[in-house]
Design a protein around this motif. Structure first.
Motif, PDB file in Angstrom:
ATOM      1  N   GLU A 235       5.839   5.994   0.667  1.00 57.41           N
ATOM      2  CA  GLU A 235       5.991   4.675   1.282  1.00 57.41           C
ATOM      3  C   GLU A 235       6.297   4.786   2.773  1.00 57.41           C
ATOM      4  N   MET A 236       7.081   5.818   3.135  1.00 54.00           N
ATOM      5  CA  MET A 236       7.341   6.043   4.555  1.00 54.00           C
ATOM      6  C   MET A 236       6.036   6.341   5.286  1.00 54.00           C
ATOM      7  N   GLU A 237       5.201   7.139   4.642  1.00 52.97           N
ATOM      8  CA  GLU A 237       3.905   7.459   5.253  1.00 52.97           C
ATOM      9  C   GLU A 237       3.042   6.220   5.377  1.00 52.97           C
ATOM     10  N   ASN A 238       3.087   5.341   4.367  1.00 51.24           N
ATOM     11  CA  ASN A 238       2.337   4.082   4.438  1.00 51.24           C
ATOM     12  C   ASN A 238       2.805   3.236   5.619  1.00 51.24           C
ATOM     13  N   ASP A 239       4.133   3.234   5.841  1.00 51.56           N
ATOM     14  CA  ASP A 239       4.666   2.458   6.963  1.00 51.56           C
ATOM     15  C   ASP A 239       4.254   3.047   8.316  1.00 51.56           C
ATOM     16  N   LYS A 241       1.521   4.759   8.816  1.00 51.54           N
ATOM     17  CA  LYS A 241       0.104   4.410   8.955  1.00 51.54           C
ATOM     18  C   LYS A 241      -0.049   2.957   9.384  1.00 51.54           C
ATOM     19  N   ARG A 242       0.896   2.147   8.864  1.00 47.87           N
ATOM     20  CA  ARG A 242       0.861   0.744   9.264  1.00 47.87           C
ATOM     21  C   ARG A 242       1.134   0.597  10.760  1.00 47.87           C
ATOM     22  N   LEU A 243       2.046   1.420  11.253  1.00 48.26           N
ATOM     23  CA  LEU A 243       2.312   1.420  12.699  1.00 48.26           C
ATOM     24  C   LEU A 243       1.079   1.844  13.481  1.00 48.26           C
ATOM     25  N   TYR A 271      -4.030  -5.901   1.251  1.00 45.35           N
ATOM     26  CA  TYR A 271      -2.882  -6.160   2.118  1.00 45.35           C
ATOM     27  C   TYR A 271      -1.754  -6.820   1.339  1.00 45.35           C
ATOM     28  N   TYR A 274       0.354  -4.285  -0.350  1.00 49.14           N
ATOM     29  CA  TYR A 274       1.238  -3.618   0.607  1.00 49.14           C
ATOM     30  C   TYR A 274       2.415  -4.513   0.972  1.00 49.14           C
ATOM     31  N   ARG A 278       7.395  -5.193   0.072  1.00 49.48           N
ATOM     32  CA  ARG A 278       8.281  -5.235   1.229  1.00 49.48           C
ATOM     33  C   ARG A 278       8.872  -6.635   1.417  1.00 49.48           C
ATOM     34  N   GLU A 307      -1.605 -11.036   7.438  1.00 52.52           N
ATOM     35  CA  GLU A 307      -0.194 -10.662   7.614  1.00 52.52           C
ATOM     36  C   GLU A 307       0.598 -11.792   8.255  1.00 52.52           C
TER      37      GLU A 307
END
Length: 413
Positions: A235-239, A241-243, A271, A274, A278, A307
């Motif tokens: 999930e950290m990696e997803n965030d 990537k989101r950045l 989306y 995702y 959160r 979003e």
């Protein structure tokens, strides 16, 4: 739902009020001065009409006067140029001046070709008399016989033009103000766009280095702690990537976006999945509608649109509620409808258009840019966004309209 003052709208209203006041002052001054000139010239022309009438009476009623004096009277009479008609008390035309020559003429007397008489078109003169009677009171000329002549006249062409002039002047001033406001507004928007583009690209550039570092640190953590399948790190990696996606979005500001065909339902679903984890568990999400329809979209920008609207819906829900997205197609018009509904506070009808202006926000710490950017990005897709319906205390529905088979000419973001 109460809202904070929108500085964008407030400044715009100030400029409009200033321009309107400036235009009103010019209009008032112009009308007052022109009215003064019209009254002065009108009084002068009435005096001229009286002089002309008296000189004409002298010529007609005193034929035995000295030739030199008669010549002087003729000169005085002919120097005055006003459309006028002299009648007796029974409205029989005696004399006229400066009327349409095609309607008046001098015809010979049938019994004596050496003499002539004045003739005229009765209908034309009746029409002219009616016009003159409406414009001015007649000048009364008493005769020695006890009878009276009535002198009717019209304004000169100069006076008629002067009466119309302020309206022409005000029209030109109004046109000038409209053009000035449009040009000023265009320049101001252009400057805002340049500042926005510069800040966006700089933000994307500044985000690039720490995002790359974060990706590297995540890989080191996985290797050091042998956590290849750790869900938290995933999930950290997803965030992160989101950045990267956010930075990519800002880097595209000021450039022409590339579009490709995508299934709308799949993009919204990805989306939403995702976003759901959160968000508070008290808010439920629902996606329904056509799962096959495609549109030409830019993935990063389209995700940004969804979003912003989902975040807006979450902020509208105070504690618990529901957010639903419905995708449908209007085959006849080749349009796709994306309806995003929430069970939040609702929006007053008076704010349906205002909420898309920069600076408008209902949150104490909001910047009021989310919906403004959303509208702008929807327009990049040649689409439209608006508040479909809303009721205070029950919720709102935003509708996005896209073309399902769009021959798109990309424009600069």
């Amino acid at each position: 739902m109460l809202s904070r003052k929108n500085p964008y709208r407030y400044n715009q209203q100030q400029w409009k009020a200033f321009l309107f006041l400036f235009a009103a002052l010019i209009a008032a001054a112009s009308l007052i001065y022109t009215n003064y000139l019209v009254k002065s010239l009108s009084k002068s022309e009435r005096t001229k009409a009286e002089v002309w009438a008296m000189s004409t009476r002298s010529i007609i009623t005193m034929p035995d006067v000295d030739d030199q004096f008669i010549s002087f009277i003729y000169a005085v009479r002919d120097s005055l140029s006003l459309p006028a008609i002299i009648t007796d008390e029974q409205n029989h035309v005696i004399f006229w001046r400066d009327l349409d020559s095609t309607k008046t003429n001098i015809a010979p007397i049938e019994s004596d070709t050496s003499h002539s008489k004045l003739t005229y078109d009765p209908e034309y003169f009746e029409k002219q008399l009616n016009i003159m009677k409406k414009r001015h009171k007649p000048i009364i000329l008493p005769l020695d016989t006890g009878e009276e002549w009535l002198v009717y006249y019209k304004d000169s062409q100069a006076l008629q033009n002067l009466r119309v002039f302020p309206y022409v002047q005000l029209s030109l001033i109004g046109l000038f103000l409209i053009i000035a406001y449009t040009v000023f507004n265009s320049i101001r928007k252009s400057e805002q766009n340049l500042v926005w583009v510069g800040m966006a690209k700089e933000a994307a550039h500044q985000l690039g280095t720490p995002i790359s570092s974060l990706m590297g640190w995540l890989e080191l953590v996985r290797i050091k702690y042998e956590a290849e399948d750790d869900s938290v790190l995933d999930e950290m990696e997803n965030d992160v990537k989101r950045l990267e996606i956010v930075a990519d979005r800002f880097s595209k500001i000021g450039s022409i976006p590339s579009l490709s065909s995508h299934v709308v339902y799949d993009r919204v679903r990805d989306y939403m999945n995702y976003f759901r984890i959160r968000t508070s568990d008290k808010i439920t999400f629902e996606l329904k509608g056509d799962q096959q329809v495609e549109a030409m979209i830019n993935v990063q920008l389209f995700d940004w649109i969804i979003e912003n609207l989902l975040k807006n819906a979450v902020n509208a829900i105070s504690s618990e509620g529901k957010i639903s997205v419905n995708i449908s197609e209007n085959i006849a018009k080749e349009e796709i409808f994306i309806d995003i509904s929430d069970t939040g506070k609702g929006i007053p009808k008076s704010d349906f258009e205002t909420i898309f202006q920069p600076g408008f926000t209902t949150r104490k710490r909001g910047w009021g840019l989310g919906l403004s950017l959303t509208k702008r990005m929807v327009h990049y897709h040649k689409g439209h966004i608006f508040v479909k319906e809303s009721e205070i205390g029950k919720g709102s529905t935003f509708r996005i309209i896209l073309k399902s088979n769009l021959k798109y000419e990309p424009t600069q973001i």
